[in-house]
Scaffold this active site. Structure first.
Site, PDB file in Angstrom:
ATOM      1  N   GLU A  54       0.837  -1.199   0.000  1.00  0.00           N
ATOM      2  CA  GLU A  54       0.000   0.000   0.000  1.00  0.00           C
ATOM      3  C   GLU A  54       0.875   1.253   0.000  1.00  0.00           C
ATOM      4  O   GLU A  54       1.989   1.238   0.535  1.00  0.00           O
ATOM      5  CB  GLU A  54      -0.899  -0.067   1.248  1.00  0.00           C
ATOM      6  CG  GLU A  54      -1.832   1.070   1.480  1.00  0.00           C
ATOM      7  CD  GLU A  54      -2.800   1.355   0.337  1.00  0.00           C
ATOM      8  OE1 GLU A  54      -2.314   1.788  -0.720  1.00  0.00           O
ATOM      9  OE2 GLU A  54      -4.008   1.175   0.526  1.00  0.00           O
ATOM     10  N   ASP A  76      -4.407   5.560   6.014  1.00  0.00           N
ATOM     11  CA  ASP A  76      -4.960   6.752   6.671  1.00  0.00           C
ATOM     12  C   ASP A  76      -6.020   6.296   7.687  1.00  0.00           C
ATOM     13  O   ASP A  76      -5.686   6.012   8.835  1.00  0.00           O
ATOM     14  CB  ASP A  76      -5.531   7.696   5.604  1.00  0.00           C
ATOM     15  CG  ASP A  76      -6.035   8.998   6.201  1.00  0.00           C
ATOM     16  OD1 ASP A  76      -5.875   9.195   7.412  1.00  0.00           O
ATOM     17  OD2 ASP A  76      -6.603   9.821   5.464  1.00  0.00           O
ATOM     18  N   LYS A 116      -0.336   7.443   8.329  1.00  0.00           N
ATOM     19  CA  LYS A 116      -0.589   8.714   9.022  1.00  0.00           C
ATOM     20  C   LYS A 116      -0.614   8.511  10.521  1.00  0.00           C
ATOM     21  O   LYS A 116      -1.166   7.535  11.016  1.00  0.00           O
ATOM     22  CB  LYS A 116      -1.907   9.303   8.547  1.00  0.00           C
ATOM     23  CG  LYS A 116      -1.776   9.952   7.201  1.00  0.00           C
ATOM     24  CD  LYS A 116      -2.854  10.971   6.986  1.00  0.00           C
ATOM     25  CE  LYS A 116      -2.678  11.601   5.625  1.00  0.00           C
ATOM     26  NZ  LYS A 116      -3.818  12.447   5.266  1.00  0.00           N
ATOM     27  N   VAL A 133      -0.568  14.491   1.934  1.00  0.00           N
ATOM     28  CA  VAL A 133       0.746  14.287   1.315  1.00  0.00           C
ATOM     29  C   VAL A 133       0.596  13.722  -0.096  1.00  0.00           C
ATOM     30  O   VAL A 133      -0.332  12.962  -0.379  1.00  0.00           O
ATOM     31  CB  VAL A 133       1.664  13.366   2.164  1.00  0.00           C
ATOM     32  CG1 VAL A 133       1.994  14.013   3.491  1.00  0.00           C
ATOM     33  CG2 VAL A 133       1.057  11.994   2.367  1.00  0.00           C
TER      34      VAL A 133
HETATM   35  C1  PRP Z   1      -5.753   6.239  -1.010  1.00  0.00           C
HETATM   36  C2  PRP Z   1      -4.424   5.539  -0.774  1.00  0.00           C
HETATM   37  C3  PRP Z   1      -4.836   4.281  -0.043  1.00  0.00           C
HETATM   38  C4  PRP Z   1      -6.054   4.717   0.749  1.00  0.00           C
HETATM   39  C5  PRP Z   1      -5.695   4.919   2.204  1.00  0.00           C
HETATM   40  O1  PRP Z   1      -6.386   5.698  -2.125  1.00  0.00           O
HETATM   41  O2  PRP Z   1      -3.732   5.274  -1.975  1.00  0.00           O
HETATM   42  O3  PRP Z   1      -5.168   3.223  -0.910  1.00  0.00           O
HETATM   43  O4  PRP Z   1      -6.496   5.944   0.159  1.00  0.00           O
HETATM   44  O5  PRP Z   1      -6.759   5.487   2.928  1.00  0.00           O
HETATM   45  P1  PRP Z   1      -7.570   4.752   4.079  1.00  0.00           P
HETATM   46  O6  PRP Z   1      -6.581   4.136   5.022  1.00  0.00           O
HETATM   47  O7  PRP Z   1      -8.308   5.916   4.707  1.00  0.00           O
HETATM   48  O8  PRP Z   1      -8.508   3.763   3.473  1.00  0.00           O
HETATM   49  P2  PRP Z   1      -7.471   6.504  -3.021  1.00  0.00           P
HETATM   50  O9  PRP Z   1      -8.864   6.133  -2.638  1.00  0.00           O
HETATM   51  O10 PRP Z   1      -7.158   7.969  -2.982  1.00  0.00           O
HETATM   52  O11 PRP Z   1      -7.211   5.922  -4.463  1.00  0.00           O
HETATM   53  P3  PRP Z   1      -5.814   5.968  -5.292  1.00  0.00           P
HETATM   54  O12 PRP Z   1      -4.873   5.002  -4.621  1.00  0.00           O
HETATM   55  O13 PRP Z   1      -6.177   5.550  -6.667  1.00  0.00           O
HETATM   56  O14 PRP Z   1      -5.288   7.384  -5.248  1.00  0.00           O
END
Ligand code: PRP
Length: 181
Positions: free
Chosen positions: A100, A104, A132, A154
Site C-alpha cells: 500500500e 490513513d 498517518k 501528502v
Molecule cells: C488512497 C491511498 C490508499 C487509501 C488509504 O487511495 O492510496 O489506498 O487511500 O486510505 P484509508 O486508510 O483511509 O482507506 P485513493 O482512494 O485515494 O485511491 P488511489 O490510490 O487511486 O489514489
C-alpha cells in the site's frame, strides 16, 4: 532539484525513499525466504512503491494488483472503499503481502483483509510505505512500514491529489491553497 511549487515541505527525498525501500526489501526477502510470496499492490497509490520494492526483494516472488478507491477528488476519505479488478493468482497458494502507498483511516486495509481472508490467503500481512499519525477508524497492523507522516495531505511517489503529483520522486505536504478554494 527544486521543490515543486505546490508543495509546502518535502518530507522524504528521493534518496531517503530509495534507502528505506532497500531496507524493506532486505527485511521482506529474509522473512519470506521459505515462503511463497505474492505482492498485491493497491492501485493506484502503491504503483511506484511496488515497482521499487519488487526490485529490492531478492527472493523469487510474484505480484498482482487490486484497485481500491475511497477518496475520489477530495482530500478526506469518503468512508466507502470500492474494490475492483481481478486477482489472477489463487490466493490459497500464497503468502500474500498487501503493498500500500499510505494508510490513513485504515478502511482500505480493512476491506482488503476481509476480501483476501475470504479468498483463503495462506498468510496475510501489510507493507505500507506511509502511515498517518492519527486516530484510526480501524486499527491496522502494518508489519512493514516505510515512514509515519503527520496528519496532513501528502502527495508524490504515487500519491495524488485529483490524479496530480503521482510522478513526483519525493513525498511532500501539499499546500492548502491548492485544494482549499
Ligand atoms: C488512497 C491511498 C490508499 C487509501 C488509504 O487511495 O492510496 O489506498 O487511500 O486510505 P484509508 O486508510 O483511509 O482507506 P485513493 O482512494 O485515494 O485511491 P488511489 O490510490 O487511486 O489514489
Amino acid at each position: 532539484m527544486d521543490m515543486h511549487p505546490d508543495l509546502e515541505q518535502v518530507l522524504f527525498s528521493r534518496e531517503r525513499i530509495a534507502a528505506r525501500v532497500a531496507e524493506l526489501g532486505r527485511q521482506i526477502s529474509d522473512d519470506y525466504r521459505n515462503g511463497n510470496l505474492l505482492l498485491v499492490g493497491v492501485l493506484k497509490g502503491a504503483v511506484v512503491f511496488l515497482a521499487d520494492l519488487m526490485r529490492a526483494i531478492t527472493i523469487p516472488h510474484r505480484f498482482d494488483f487490486i484497485r481500491a478507491s475511497s477518496y475520489g477528488k477530495g482530500t478526506t476519505s469518503s468512508g466507502y472503499v470500492m474494490l475492483s479488478g481481478q486477482i489472477e493468482h489463487h490466493l490459497a497458494d500464497y503468502d500474500v503481502l498487501i503493498v500500500e502507498g499510505i494508510v490513513d483511516t485504515g478502511r482500505t486495509i480493512e476491506a482488503l483483509t476481509r476480501e483476501f481472508t475470504r479468498s483463503g490467503a495462506r498468510s496475510l500481512e501489510v507493507c505500507s510505505f506511509l502511515m498517518k499519525k492519527r486516530a484510526r477508524a480501524v486499527p491496522v497492523v502494518c508489519r512493514y512500514l516505510g515512514y509515519e507522516v503527520p496528519d496532513r495531505f501528502v502527495v508524490g511517489y504515487g500519491l495524488d491529489y485529483d490524479e496530480r503529483y503521482r510522478h513526483l520522486d519525493c513525498v511532500g505536504i501539499l499546500r492548502r491553497e491548492v485544494y482549499e478554494l
